[in-house]
Design a protein around this motif. Structure first.
Motif, mmCIF file in Angstrom:
data_model
loop_
_atom_site.group_PDB
_atom_site.id
_atom_site.type_symbol
_atom_site.label_atom_id
_atom_site.label_comp_id
_atom_site.label_asym_id
_atom_site.label_seq_id
_atom_site.Cartn_x
_atom_site.Cartn_y
_atom_site.Cartn_z
ATOM 1 N N SER A 167 15.661 8.912 74.970
ATOM 2 C CA SER A 167 14.652 9.335 75.959
ATOM 3 C C SER A 167 14.174 8.138 76.769
ATOM 4 O O SER A 167 13.957 8.231 77.971
ATOM 5 C CB SER A 167 13.451 9.958 75.253
ATOM 6 N N THR A 172 11.562 5.144 63.874
ATOM 7 C CA THR A 172 11.865 5.776 65.156
ATOM 8 C C THR A 172 13.187 6.534 65.008
ATOM 9 O O THR A 172 13.879 6.392 64.002
ATOM 10 C CB THR A 172 11.958 4.725 66.279
ATOM 11 N N THR A 173 13.493 7.339 66.006
ATOM 12 C CA THR A 173 14.743 8.110 65.939
ATOM 13 C C THR A 173 15.635 7.759 67.132
ATOM 14 O O THR A 173 15.181 7.183 68.124
ATOM 15 C CB THR A 173 14.458 9.622 65.992
ATOM 16 N N LEU A 174 16.888 8.148 67.022
ATOM 17 C CA LEU A 174 17.819 7.895 68.115
ATOM 18 C C LEU A 174 17.388 8.667 69.360
ATOM 19 O O LEU A 174 17.577 8.215 70.484
ATOM 20 C CB LEU A 174 19.235 8.306 67.696
ATOM 21 N N PHE A 175 16.790 9.843 69.141
ATOM 22 C CA PHE A 175 16.335 10.656 70.265
ATOM 23 C C PHE A 175 15.276 9.892 71.074
ATOM 24 O O PHE A 175 15.294 9.914 72.300
ATOM 25 C CB PHE A 175 15.765 11.984 69.749
ATOM 26 N N ASP A 176 14.364 9.242 70.366
ATOM 27 C CA ASP A 176 13.327 8.446 71.056
ATOM 28 C C ASP A 176 13.968 7.396 71.950
ATOM 29 O O ASP A 176 13.546 7.164 73.083
ATOM 30 C CB ASP A 176 12.446 7.720 70.025
#
Lengths: 143, 848
Positions: free
Chosen positions: B128, B121-125
């Motif tokens: 959000s 997963t990413t920090l953006f996920d």
């Protein structure tokens, strides 16, 4: 009791039920899982009198994106140097600097601040899936 | 050889034995000098030779034995989370993302911490998902350090709340005065509400502004509407904006309740205003609540302002350690004194500390002597006399003497930095009760909204002279009085304030889990050396064995052989032997093939002799004959002194008697710990006779003796398997394993970085009084947290029924908007001040 009052009370009761459903009711499934395919390996490293975390474990052969947030103005962290990868970048104070690279081989990739007083390392490994599936086996051995 | 000290997460550990397994496996790796694994923190701290191994190799070793270290950690500062009860929702939302292993939202600091697998997963996920929960990740302010940043953020919030409160206060006074002429006809308000305007005020205003009472009521209502619009849109606009964001993602929190309460009262008032304009013949008993709305907003903002100030106070209190260290140090380089930033001091630098200066780095005194005030680190009130060879610590205050130090701990390795990071990284939440309470808090707003609407319907149906007006007032009051967030931060604020008080007294608590665990302890295991005794043993007697020719082995020969071998060891007894030899001017000789035998002694080849310095127990295990020395050894044991045996080529050549005096305050502290209901054990590697005698002397009822360092962990695990909740007090690297295996590990004295990382409670003061202080403090924090939770629960159980009018049919009591707002604000302040009261917690005489 007038019909208007009855209607108002009915509307209030219906709104109460609607509020319960709205806030506590079931939610659409689409909010849950996300696709994992092709996601870059990201880690946020805070730089403040050291690197936090100072050890980041990643999978070798897959792209890595390091976000260095420099949380100080001290000279020791004015630049970041990733040894062996030929990466050297200035770090702006109270800003995030992005460094991307792909560790081709397994092993330790060290990074340090300008003066060398701050150190950390990226640990590239392979076989994470197998390790995850084995997780807990250590405990089951001794019960 | 280059060495590196690193710390990494270990996943898959489910018990203390797992930590022990991992630690043993890491220690087996070539190139690992030290390794300590803490089950509770889930981390390994290792010191490695960089040229011989890599962290990649260590993690492969972990994986071989069924553990892993793949997870990463990230934290987000979230805007105004403490107004929200969405913390547990954020946790659940983040945990649903594939690749996120765990998430914790801290309602006090507004920080969300997530553990995840990079690449999944990413920090953006994650960001959000936080937005989906109706909150917004905050951009960090540009300030040095999280404490300063948090302070700035809180101060900014306090300033904004103060400004909005000032505007709302002016508007509410205007609305209150302007609404007075309407009160007379306001049947509902004057008869049923607790917030009716006093008649005295009406008379005063009437005499001051006589024309006011002559104005057309319709125009008055329109004027009040005009005053209320800016109050709601600007002063209270934040509640509506946040409620709207929450509504979009189907979340209800405190802002939702406030927005609904104010919105319902406002819409009703607007409807009445317009209806009376269009249909003047309508019953004049329908009142408007503009004055109440303005006053309620003003009171809520006053509460927010005062709460923000209390939070600044709490933040200052907990974070004040970060301000202690000076920014500049005077370093002697090349014979020249130069002022350099503290970050540029490197270990080994000579640092000059002038009289009355704050010591800038951790180090050892090379030259000079002075009285050093260490109260900021240890709580010890009296300055301590320090001279060459003594350690000193950054942030402590030098007295009248001038000192030259050799820098040892700088930057993140300095004691002060680590103490500050203890508080900075203080982990809140985690207890089952806290999680349950947060879960209740997250669903409570929705239930309250439904209950308030239900009561509205009931009041309309039950009827009165003005049922809708009455029901609206009850609805708005019920929504206004609820403060579900109190449940979320009732315990964490107490825990945080208590942690700050502990730090002031030299007691560093790792997290709220520790605060929960310490009061549950029923058993405390005290390691002997360094905990009960001073930890600096000295050789009191050197006794040579009688040879077959009747002569006695000379003490000088014994010292020379024993000290030459012991010089290769770092054990306390070894240091005592070497020191004794040096004091006698004995010259040491070269040693070959040195071997340390943990728990038994050391050996090495000196010339053509195999020289061993071993414990009496090990000598007996090997059936070595002590001869005429046996009665002497027993006699010293009866006086509480232990002995080591010097063996040359398998023949006993003599013994050395070692004494390690008991710390002065140990007896008093032990008596207090017993009084507190703890079952106390003495844990020692010494012979049973010596350990039992010592235990009897200081009042310890139970003894575990003759335990090798490696077996200490098993002894602790054995006690835990008996169902005991075990705390271990120890110092020294050999205690780190036992500290990690206990339910709670107390590292006593300043110790080393690795011991501090292995412990749950670090006691900067090197005596048992600090253990008493830690237990007393944790018990008090738990009591205060429970009292806060009980208070918050009682507040809702009494306040909500009162607000919805449950008691009205019998007593005529119905809380109005303004008292409800005042009660909500006051409740928040009371809880915060109750937590801050821990700043003044008084330790018992045995703890201070």
């Amino acid at each position: 009791m007038s019909p208007t009052e009855l209607a108002i009370a009915g509307a209030a009761a219906a709104t109460a039920l609607a509020a319960l459903w709205l806030f506590l009711g079931p939610r659409p499934k689409e909010q849950s899982l996300r696709s994992a395919s092709g996601v870059i390996q990201e880690a946020l490293i805070t730089v403040r009198n050291g690197f936090y975390p100072d050890t980041v474990v990643v999978e070798a052969g897959k792209p890595v994106k390091l976000l260095f947030y420099r949380d100080e103005t001290a000279d020791q962290s004015a630049r970041i140097v990733l040894e062996g990868l030929g990466i050297e970048q200035p770090l702006a104070a109270f800003s995030t600097t992005v460094v991307t690279f792909t560790p081709k081989e397994t092993g330790d990739y060290r990074f340090r601040g300008d003066s060398g007083s701050l150190e950390g390392r990226i640990v590239a490994l392979s076989g994470r899936e197998a390790a995850r599936s084995n997780l807990g086996r250590g405990h089951s051995k001794h019960g | 050889m280059a060495s590196a000290r690193l710390s990494f997460a270990v996943e898959g550990m489910l018990c203390g034995r797992c930590a022990s397994t991992v630690q043993e496996r890491l220690c087996q790796e070539p190139g690992v000098r030290e390794a300590v694994v803490n089950f509770k923190t889930g981390r390994a701290t290792v010191v490695i030779d960089d040229e011989r191994t890599t962290v990649a190799q260590l993690i492969r070793a972990l994986r071989e034995v069924g553990y892993d270290s793949s997870k990463a950690r990230v934290s987000f500062e979230v805007n105004q989370m403490y107004h929200s009860v969405a913390g547990s929702l954020i946790e659940r939302s983040l945990a649903r993302i594939r690749g996120v292993l765990q998430a914790r939202a801290n309602p006090v600091t507004g920080v969300v911490v997530a553990e995840y697998l990079p690449g999944m997963t990413t920090l953006f996920d994650m960001e959000s998902e936080i937005r989906r929960a109706g909150l917004a990740p905050d951009h960090p302010l540009q300030a040095e350090g999280p404490v300063e940043r948090r302070k700035l953020r809180l101060k900014g919030e306090a300033r904004q709340a103060a400004l909005k409160f000032a505007v709302a206060a002016v508007l509410s006074v205007a609305a209150l005065v302007g609404g007075l002429p309407l009160v007379e006809g306001g049947a509902v308000k004057s008869q049923t509400s607790l917030d009716s305007a006093p008649l005295l005020l009406e008379r005063i205003v009437g005499s001051l502004v006589p024309g006011l009472f002559e104005l057309d009521p319709d125009w008055l209502r329109l004027g009040l509407l005009g005053l209320t619009v800016p109050t709601l849109s600007w002063c209270g606009g934040g509640f509506f904006a946040h409620a709207l964001r929450c509504l979009k993602v189907r979340v209800a929190d405190e802002s939702t309740l406030l927005a609904l309460a104010l919105g319902a009262a406002f819409l009703y008032s607007v409807a009445v205003t317009l209806a009376l304009l269009v249909f003047p013949e309508l019953d004049a008993g329908h009142d408007v609540y503009y004055g109440s709305i303005n006053s309620a907003v003003a009171i809520i903002l006053l509460g927010s302002w005062l709460e923000a100030r209390s939070r600044v106070e709490l933040s200052d209190y907990v974070g004040r350690w970060q301000q202690l260290a000076p920014k500049v140090a005077t370093v002697q380089r090349g014979g020249v004194d130069a002022d350099v930033p503290v970050q540029e001091v490197i270990p080994g630098d000579l640092v000059l500390v002038r009289p009355n200066q704050t010591i800038p780095v951790d180090g050892v005194i090379i030259e000079g002597s002075s009285a050093v005030d260490e109260s900021m680190l240890t709580g010890e009130r009296e300055p301590i006399k320090k001279q060459a060879g003594d350690p000193v610590f950054a942030g402590t205050a030098n007295g009248a003497g001038s000192l030259v130090l050799e820098a040892r701990g700088v930057g993140p390795h300095a004691m002060l930095a680590q103490a500050a990071s203890f508080l900075d990284e203080f982990e809140l939440g985690g207890s089952k009760l806290q999680r349950l309470v947060e879960r209740i808090g997250s669903v409570l707003p929705a239930i309250l909204i439904a209950a308030a609407l239900g009561s509205f319907a009931a009041w309309v149906l039950m009827g009165s002279s003005h049922p809708v007006a009455f029901a609206t007032l009850a609805l708005a009051s019920a929504l206004m009085i609820a403060r579900p967030s109190l449940l979320s931060w009732a315990a964490p604020t107490a825990t945080l304030a208590g942690a700050g008080r502990g730090a002031e007294h030299g007691v560093l608590l790792r997290g709220s889990g520790v605060v929960e665990a310490v009061p549950k302890l029923d058993t405390l295991v005290l390691q002997k050396t360094g905990t009960i005794t001073v930890g600096s043993p000295t050789v009191t007697h050197v006794l040579g064995a009688r040879r077959s020719d009747g002569s006695v082995v000379p003490a000088g020969d014994l010292l020379r052989l024993a000290a030459s071998v012991e010089a290769r060891s770092d054990h306390r007894v070894a240091r005592a032997v070497v020191q004794a030899a040096r004091a006698k001017g004995v010259e040491l000789v070269p040693v070959e093939r040195f071997v340390s035998m943990p728990g038994r002694g050391v050996r090495g080849i000196v010339g053509k002799y195999l020289v061993e310095v071993i414990s009496v127990r090990h000598a007996r295990e090997r059936s070595l004959d002590l001869g005429t020395l046996a009665p002497e050894v027993n006699g010293h044991a009866l006086r509480g002194r232990s002995s080591v045996v010097v063996v040359v080529n398998d023949t006993v050549q003599g013994v050395m008697v070692i004494a390690d005096p008991v710390k002065l305050e140990a007896k008093e502290a032990i008596a207090r710990l017993k009084e507190m209901g703890l079952r106390l054990y003495l844990l020692s590697g010494e012979a049973r006779q010596v350990a039992t005698l010592l235990a009897k002397d200081i009042g310890l009822p139970h003894v575990i003796s003759e335990v090798a360092p490696a077996d200490k962990v098993h002894e602790i695990l054995r006690l835990r398997q008996e169902g005991r909740k075990v705390g271990v007090v120890g110092d020294g690297i050999e205690d780190a394993g036992a500290l990690g295996a206990a339910d709670v590990g107390f590292a006593i004295g300043v110790g080393g970085e690795i011991e501090r990382k292995a412990s749950d409670v670090t006691l900067l003061r090197g005596d048992l009084r600090a253990v008493v202080a830690a237990v007393e403090l944790c018990r008090q924090i738990k009591r205060r947290a429970r009292a806060n939770l009980l208070g918050a629960t009682a507040y809702h159980l009494i306040g909500i029924p009162l607000a919805v009018g449950v008691f009205y049919p019998w007593t005529g009591w119905l809380m109005g908007l303004v008292p409800a707002a005042a009660a909500a604000s006051l409740a928040g302040l009371v809880i915060l001040q109750s937590s801050l009261g821990l700043k003044r917690f008084r330790f018992s005489a045995a703890a201070s």
